[in-house]
Design a protein around this motif. Structure first.
Motif: not given
Length: 148
Positions: A20-25, A28-31, A42-50
């Motif tokens: 899962w990733y944090f889209p940060m755009d 989205v609702e919030d961070e 699609t996750c080049a610069n995104a923070q992700i959880v695995v």
């Protein structure tokens, strides 16, 4: 599967998508909003959880997740075990000293299974992250401590 708040992820969500990733755009609702990651690029610069497996000292196995990254430090990985009843057991508590007593009786059983070994799944080409958790961690001053 739609966007969720990071603290709303369930075992079923992790079964559906292991990353899962944090889209940060602006979509989205919030961070704290996460979205399933289905394509590697699609996750080049995104923070992700695995999705991550946790194994207790007694051999018990649990599913959870961690923040994927280059540092193996608990404060960056923020490992979490998700229990069947929806309880989150977080192993990183920031500057707040944690207590096992703050968790439900079902979650407190995990205390007897410390230390935990963990290993992330090698999904979407992400290298595996593995390590050991000695307890619930927190920061006091500039040092990290654990509560077993």
């Amino acid at each position: 599967m739609t966007d969720k708040q990071i603290y709303e992820l369930t075992i079923d969500d992790l079964a559906f998508s292991g990353v899962w990733y944090f889209p940060m755009d602006e979509s989205v609702e919030d961070e704290l909003t996460v979205r399933p990651l289905l394509e590697e690029e699609t996750c080049a610069n995104a923070q992700i959880v695995v999705r991550t497996s946790f194994i207790g000292v007694d051999g018990s196995s649990y599913l959870g997740c961690l923040y994927w990254g280059n540092s193996g430090s608990v404060e960056y990985l923020k490992p979490v075990i998700l229990l069947e009843d929806g309880t989150y057991v977080t192993f990183w508590n920031g500057m707040v000293k944690p207590s096992w007593a703050d968790y439900s009786a079902k979650a407190q059983v995990l205390r007897g299974e410390v230390p935990f070994s963990y290993i992330s799944e090698p999904l979407l080409g992400l290298p595996i992250i593995s390590g050991k958790l000695e307890g619930l961690y927190y920061l006091d001053g500039d040092k990290i401590f654990s509560v077993t």
